[in-house]
Motif scaffolding. Structure first.
Motif, PDB file in Angstrom:
ATOM      1  N   ILE A 127       0.834  -1.201   0.000  1.00  0.00           N
ATOM      2  CA  ILE A 127       0.000   0.000   0.000  1.00  0.00           C
ATOM      3  C   ILE A 127       0.873   1.258   0.000  1.00  0.00           C
ATOM      4  CG2 ILE A 127      -1.861   1.224   1.186  1.00  0.00           C
ATOM      5  CD1 ILE A 127      -2.700  -1.440   2.376  1.00  0.00           C
ATOM      6  N   PRO A 128       0.866   2.014  -1.108  1.00  0.00           N
ATOM      7  CA  PRO A 128       1.648   3.251  -1.151  1.00  0.00           C
ATOM      8  C   PRO A 128       0.940   4.347  -0.373  1.00  0.00           C
ATOM      9  CG  PRO A 128       0.425   3.042  -3.186  1.00  0.00           C
ATOM     10  CD  PRO A 128       0.117   1.798  -2.369  1.00  0.00           C
ATOM     11  N   VAL A 129       1.685   5.120   0.372  1.00  0.00           N
ATOM     12  CA  VAL A 129       1.084   6.152   1.208  1.00  0.00           C
ATOM     13  C   VAL A 129       1.812   7.476   1.002  1.00  0.00           C
ATOM     14  CG1 VAL A 129       0.680   6.889   3.590  1.00  0.00           C
ATOM     15  CG2 VAL A 129       0.404   4.487   2.960  1.00  0.00           C
ATOM     16  N   ASN A 152       1.080  11.315   2.295  1.00  0.00           N
ATOM     17  CA  ASN A 152       0.264  12.283   3.039  1.00  0.00           C
ATOM     18  C   ASN A 152      -1.168  11.788   3.232  1.00  0.00           C
ATOM     19  OD1 ASN A 152       2.502  13.888   3.033  1.00  0.00           O
ATOM     20  ND2 ASN A 152       1.778  15.255   1.407  1.00  0.00           N
ATOM     21  N   GLU A 153      -1.317  10.622   3.822  1.00  0.00           N
ATOM     22  CA  GLU A 153      -2.654  10.031   3.978  1.00  0.00           C
ATOM     23  C   GLU A 153      -3.088   9.972   5.437  1.00  0.00           C
ATOM     24  OE1 GLU A 153      -4.507   9.565   1.524  1.00  0.00           O
ATOM     25  OE2 GLU A 153      -3.421   8.814  -0.228  1.00  0.00           O
ATOM     26  N   GLU A 154      -2.613  10.858   6.301  1.00  0.00           N
ATOM     27  CA  GLU A 154      -2.946  10.768   7.727  1.00  0.00           C
ATOM     28  C   GLU A 154      -4.452  10.733   7.972  1.00  0.00           C
ATOM     29  OE1 GLU A 154      -1.309  14.234   9.662  1.00  0.00           O
ATOM     30  OE2 GLU A 154      -2.625  15.607   8.594  1.00  0.00           O
ATOM     31  N   ASP A 204       5.816   4.328   2.656  1.00  0.00           N
ATOM     32  CA  ASP A 204       5.653   5.762   2.861  1.00  0.00           C
ATOM     33  C   ASP A 204       6.487   6.505   1.814  1.00  0.00           C
ATOM     34  OD1 ASP A 204       5.510   8.338   3.693  1.00  0.00           O
ATOM     35  OD2 ASP A 204       6.517   8.033   5.618  1.00  0.00           O
ATOM     36  N   ASP A 205       5.779   7.109   0.873  1.00  0.00           N
ATOM     37  CA  ASP A 205       6.442   7.746  -0.261  1.00  0.00           C
ATOM     38  C   ASP A 205       6.795   9.198   0.092  1.00  0.00           C
ATOM     39  OD1 ASP A 205       7.386   8.301  -2.783  1.00  0.00           O
ATOM     40  OD2 ASP A 205       5.409   8.502  -3.693  1.00  0.00           O
ATOM     41  N   GLY A 206       7.578   9.356   1.141  1.00  0.00           N
ATOM     42  CA  GLY A 206       8.030  10.694   1.511  1.00  0.00           C
ATOM     43  C   GLY A 206       6.929  11.598   2.040  1.00  0.00           C
ATOM     44  N   ASP A 214      -4.535   1.012  -3.265  1.00  0.00           N
ATOM     45  CA  ASP A 214      -4.354   2.372  -2.780  1.00  0.00           C
ATOM     46  C   ASP A 214      -4.702   2.477  -1.301  1.00  0.00           C
ATOM     47  OD1 ASP A 214      -3.609   3.101  -5.263  1.00  0.00           O
ATOM     48  OD2 ASP A 214      -5.436   4.222  -5.744  1.00  0.00           O
ATOM     49  N   ALA A 215      -4.184   3.515  -0.666  1.00  0.00           N
ATOM     50  CA  ALA A 215      -4.417   3.700   0.758  1.00  0.00           C
ATOM     51  C   ALA A 215      -5.775   4.329   1.043  1.00  0.00           C
ATOM     52  CB  ALA A 215      -3.324   4.586   1.340  1.00  0.00           C
ATOM     53  N   ASP A 216      -6.370   4.970   0.043  1.00  0.00           N
ATOM     54  CA  ASP A 216      -7.525   5.820   0.318  1.00  0.00           C
ATOM     55  C   ASP A 216      -8.860   5.072   0.336  1.00  0.00           C
ATOM     56  OD1 ASP A 216      -7.733   5.263  -2.308  1.00  0.00           O
ATOM     57  OD2 ASP A 216      -7.611   7.328  -3.019  1.00  0.00           O
ATOM     58  N   LEU A 217      -8.820   3.730   0.306  1.00  0.00           N
ATOM     59  CA  LEU A 217     -10.015   2.891   0.347  1.00  0.00           C
ATOM     60  C   LEU A 217     -10.888   3.040  -0.885  1.00  0.00           C
ATOM     61  CD1 LEU A 217     -10.853   3.193   4.153  1.00  0.00           C
ATOM     62  CD2 LEU A 217      -9.982   1.183   2.963  1.00  0.00           C
ATOM     63  N   GLN A 218     -10.306   3.594  -1.949  1.00  0.00           N
ATOM     64  CA  GLN A 218     -11.051   3.600  -3.213  1.00  0.00           C
ATOM     65  C   GLN A 218     -11.060   2.193  -3.793  1.00  0.00           C
ATOM     66  OE1 GLN A 218      -9.209   7.015  -5.514  1.00  0.00           O
ATOM     67  NE2 GLN A 218     -11.382   7.364  -5.806  1.00  0.00           N
ATOM     68  N   ASP A 219     -10.028   1.431  -3.459  1.00  0.00           N
ATOM     69  CA  ASP A 219      -9.989   0.030  -3.845  1.00  0.00           C
ATOM     70  C   ASP A 219     -10.496  -0.734  -2.632  1.00  0.00           C
ATOM     71  OD1 ASP A 219      -8.632   1.006  -6.056  1.00  0.00           O
ATOM     72  OD2 ASP A 219      -6.664   0.536  -5.233  1.00  0.00           O
ATOM     73  N   VAL A 236      -7.598  14.223   0.217  1.00  0.00           N
ATOM     74  CA  VAL A 236      -7.801  14.611  -1.189  1.00  0.00           C
ATOM     75  C   VAL A 236      -6.847  13.838  -2.088  1.00  0.00           C
ATOM     76  CG1 VAL A 236      -8.599  16.942  -0.678  1.00  0.00           C
ATOM     77  CG2 VAL A 236      -6.157  16.500  -0.925  1.00  0.00           C
ATOM     78  N   THR A 237      -7.156  13.860  -3.386  1.00  0.00           N
ATOM     79  CA  THR A 237      -6.320  13.114  -4.327  1.00  0.00           C
ATOM     80  C   THR A 237      -4.891  13.647  -4.328  1.00  0.00           C
ATOM     81  OG1 THR A 237      -6.018  12.475  -6.626  1.00  0.00           O
ATOM     82  CG2 THR A 237      -7.026  14.607  -6.245  1.00  0.00           C
ATOM     83  N   LYS A 238      -3.931  12.733  -4.497  1.00  0.00           N
ATOM     84  CA  LYS A 238      -2.528  13.127  -4.555  1.00  0.00           C
ATOM     85  C   LYS A 238      -2.044  13.156  -5.997  1.00  0.00           C
ATOM     86  CE  LYS A 238      -2.700  13.109  -0.086  1.00  0.00           C
ATOM     87  NZ  LYS A 238      -4.051  12.635   0.042  1.00  0.00           N
ATOM     88  N   TYR A 239      -2.977  12.875  -6.905  1.00  0.00           N
ATOM     89  CA  TYR A 239      -2.640  12.925  -8.323  1.00  0.00           C
ATOM     90  C   TYR A 239      -3.144  14.227  -8.906  1.00  0.00           C
ATOM     91  CZ  TYR A 239      -0.488   8.631  -9.953  1.00  0.00           C
ATOM     92  OH  TYR A 239       0.410   7.627 -10.226  1.00  0.00           O
ATOM     93  N   GLY A 246      -1.198  17.550 -13.510  1.00  0.00           N
ATOM     94  CA  GLY A 246       0.151  17.412 -14.072  1.00  0.00           C
ATOM     95  C   GLY A 246       0.672  15.991 -13.946  1.00  0.00           C
ATOM     96  N   ARG A 247       0.436  15.365 -12.776  1.00  0.00           N
ATOM     97  CA  ARG A 247       0.915  13.999 -12.570  1.00  0.00           C
ATOM     98  C   ARG A 247       0.168  13.027 -13.462  1.00  0.00           C
ATOM     99  NH1 ARG A 247       3.223  12.350  -6.883  1.00  0.00           N
ATOM    100  NH2 ARG A 247       4.277  14.269  -6.369  1.00  0.00           N
ATOM    101  N   MET A 248      -1.136  13.302 -13.664  1.00  0.00           N
ATOM    102  CA  MET A 248      -1.915  12.423 -14.537  1.00  0.00           C
ATOM    103  C   MET A 248      -1.382  12.498 -15.963  1.00  0.00           C
ATOM    104  SD  MET A 248      -5.818  12.824 -13.257  1.00  0.00           S
ATOM    105  CE  MET A 248      -6.539  12.789 -14.869  1.00  0.00           C
TER     106      MET A 248
HETATM  107  N1  UDP Z   1       0.610   8.085  -3.793  1.00  0.00           N
HETATM  108  C1  UDP Z   1       1.971   7.871  -3.566  1.00  0.00           C
HETATM  109  N2  UDP Z   1       2.867   8.794  -4.028  1.00  0.00           N
HETATM  110  C2  UDP Z   1       2.492   9.893  -4.737  1.00  0.00           C
HETATM  111  C3  UDP Z   1       1.107  10.078  -5.008  1.00  0.00           C
HETATM  112  C4  UDP Z   1       0.198   9.156  -4.521  1.00  0.00           C
HETATM  113  O1  UDP Z   1       2.348   6.890  -2.946  1.00  0.00           O
HETATM  114  O2  UDP Z   1       3.362  10.664  -5.116  1.00  0.00           O
HETATM  115  C5  UDP Z   1      -0.358   7.101  -3.284  1.00  0.00           C
HETATM  116  C6  UDP Z   1      -1.521   7.684  -2.494  1.00  0.00           C
HETATM  117  O3  UDP Z   1      -1.210   7.829  -1.130  1.00  0.00           O
HETATM  118  C7  UDP Z   1      -2.600   6.636  -2.726  1.00  0.00           C
HETATM  119  C8  UDP Z   1      -2.300   6.128  -4.123  1.00  0.00           C
HETATM  120  O4  UDP Z   1      -0.946   6.489  -4.398  1.00  0.00           O
HETATM  121  O5  UDP Z   1      -2.484   5.557  -1.829  1.00  0.00           O
HETATM  122  C9  UDP Z   1      -3.219   6.712  -5.176  1.00  0.00           C
HETATM  123  O6  UDP Z   1      -3.241   8.113  -5.073  1.00  0.00           O
HETATM  124  P1  UDP Z   1      -4.587   8.956  -5.133  1.00  0.00           P
HETATM  125  O7  UDP Z   1      -5.671   8.243  -4.404  1.00  0.00           O
HETATM  126  O8  UDP Z   1      -4.292  10.333  -4.671  1.00  0.00           O
HETATM  127  O9  UDP Z   1      -4.869   8.949  -6.694  1.00  0.00           O
HETATM  128  P2  UDP Z   1      -6.315   8.887  -7.398  1.00  0.00           P
HETATM  129  O10 UDP Z   1      -7.056   7.742  -6.798  1.00  0.00           O
HETATM  130  O11 UDP Z   1      -6.961  10.196  -7.101  1.00  0.00           O
HETATM  131  O12 UDP Z   1      -5.992   8.700  -8.851  1.00  0.00           O
END
Ligand code: UDP
Ligand code: MG
Length: 332
Positions: free
Chosen positions: A16-18, A20-22, A49-51, A101-106, A211-214, A217-219
C-alpha cells in the motif's frame, strides 16, 4: 521451491503506497484488520511511505511496532506512486502480492476475489473499475479516453479501466523485478509480460478521506509514460508528417512552376510564404521535440539510477536494498 515446508500456507503480501494520507489511515487500519481476519493465514501488510510530510510516517511506524503483520518501509523522499509501488512489490515476501491504494477507493473486500482467482491458477489478476464513485466527470472522461487511446497506440495488451489494483504471483513478480526501466508505467509492464491474466470487476468507491494526490500534471505525466514507454507511434508520426508535408510542398512547387511557365497569376504573396514557413518550422520543432523525448528517456535509462531509495524498513533484514541494483536479467 519450498521443499523444506511443503505444507506451509502461502503467504499474501499487501502493498500500500502512502503519500500524506494521515486522514485516511485510521479507517484503513480498521478495514485491513477485518480483511486479515477473513483471509487468515500468513499476511504481511507492507506500507510504503512515499516521503509523506504529514503524520503518516509516525502513524505507520507506530502501527508496525504494535502489530508485526504491518511492515513500514519509508522511502527517502517522494518518488511518486509508480516508484512507491515498485519498491513495495520488490520488497514484499509473499507468494502473491496485492497492490492497492491507501484511500479505500480500492475496497479491501475485493482482495478476497483476487485471491480466489489466483488460487484458480492465474498469475496476474487485475481489478477492473466497473464504475467510479465520487470522481469528476472530467477525470472519468479523460481516463476512459486515455485507456482507449493507449490500446490503439500500442501493441501491448493493457486492459482498459485497470489501474494499479492487482494481484501478482511470485513468478510474474520475478519477471517484473528483472525490468529495470526508469519511467515506469506499471500497469503496462504487467500487461506486456503475458502469463495467465484475468480481471475481476469492482465498483470504485469514493476516497474515504483526504484529497487526491494525483494532480492534473501527474496524470498527464503518467499518460505520457504510458504512451512513450510502450509505443514508438509518435516517432513514426514524425516520419509520416514529414513525408506528407514534403509531398505537399513538392506539389505546390510544381504548381508554382506551371504558373510561371504559363505566365499567369503569380502574385508576390508574402503572406502565403510566411504561413508556409511558420507552419513548416512548427512541424520541425514538434518533430525534434518528439525525438528529444525519446533521447531524454534513453539518457535516463543509461544513468541506471536506483528507482527509489529505502530510508527505513521495519521488516526482517532480508535482501535489503542490494537487489535494487542487482536487477539484471535473472529471468530468461
Ligand atoms: N501516492 C503515492 N505517491 C504519490 C502520489 C500518490 O504513494 O506521489 C499514493 C496515495 O497515497 C494513494 C495512491 O498512491 O495511496 C493513489 O493516489 P490517489 O488516491 O491520490 O490517486 P487517485 O485515486 O486520485 O488517482
Ligand atoms: Mg485515490
Amino acid at each position: 521451491m519450498n521443499q523444506m515446508t511443503p505444507l506451509r500456507r502461502p503467504k499474501i503480501s499487501l502493498v500500500i503506497p502512502v503519500f500524506n494520507e494521515e486522514a485516511v489511515l485510521p479507517a484503513l487500519f480498521i478495514r485491513l484488520d477485518a480483511l486479515m481476519s477473513v483471509i487468515g493465514g500468513d499476511v504481511e501488510i507492507l506500507m510504503v511511505d512515499d516521503g509523506s510530510r504529514d503524520a503518516s510516517g509516525e502513524m505507520l511506524a507506530a502501527r508496525a511496532q504494535v502489530d508485526p503483520r504491518y511492515r513500514y518501509v519509508a522511502l527517502s523522499r517522494n518518488f511518486g506512486h509508480q516508484a512507491a509501488i515498485t519498491a513495495g512489490m520488490e520488497l514484499a515476501g509473499g507468494d502473491a502480492v496485492i497492490v492497492m491504494d491507501a484511500d479505500l477507493q480500492d475496497p479491501p473486500e475485493v482482495v478476497l476475489e483476487l485471491i480466489q482467482r489466483w488460487r484458480d491458477g492465474y498469475d496476474i489478476v487485475h481489478a477492473r473499475r466497473r464504475s467510479r464513485a465520487g470522481e469528476t466527470r472530467f477525470k472519468k472522461w479523460t481516463a476512459s479516453l486515455f485507456y482507449r487511446g493507449l490500446r490503439a497506440l500500442t501493441n501491448v495488451d493493457i486492459p482498459a479501466d485497470v489501474g494499479d489494483f492487482r494481484l501478482i504471483d511470485r513468478r510474474a513478480l520475478e519477471t517484473f523485478r528483472a525490468m529495470p526501466e526508469q519511467d515506469r508505467f506499471v500497469r503496462g509492464m504487467f500487461g506486456w509480460m503475458g502469463y495467465r491474466q484475468t480481471v475481476v470487476d469492482f465498483d470504485r468507491d469514493e476516497r474515504a478521506a483526504g484529497v487526491t494526490k494525483y494532480s492534473l500534471g501527474r496524470m498527464v505525466r503518467l499518460a505520457f509514460d504510458g504512451v512513450v514507454g510502450f509505443s514508438d507511434v509518435p516517432l513514426r508520426l514524425a516520419l509520416w508528417t514529414g513525408a506528407i508535408v514534403s509531398l505537399g510542398s513538392l506539389l505546390y512547387g510544381a504548381w508554382v512552376v506551371a504558373m510561371a511557365i504559363l505566365g499567369v497569376g503569380l502574385v508576390s504573396g508574402w503572406a502565403s510564404l510566411a504561413v508556409l514557413i511558420s507552419f513548416l518550422s512548427g512541424i520541425n520543432l514538434l518533430m525534434t521535440g518528439i525525438v528529444g523525448v525519446y533521447v531524454g528517456r534513453t539518457h535516463r535509462e543509461v544513468k541506471q539510477r536506483p528507482l527509489y531509495i529505502v530510508a527505513r524498513d521495519t521488516g526482517e533484514a532480508r535482501q535489503a536494498p542490494a537487489h535494487i541494483f542487482a536487477r539484471t536479467a535473472e529471468v530468461a
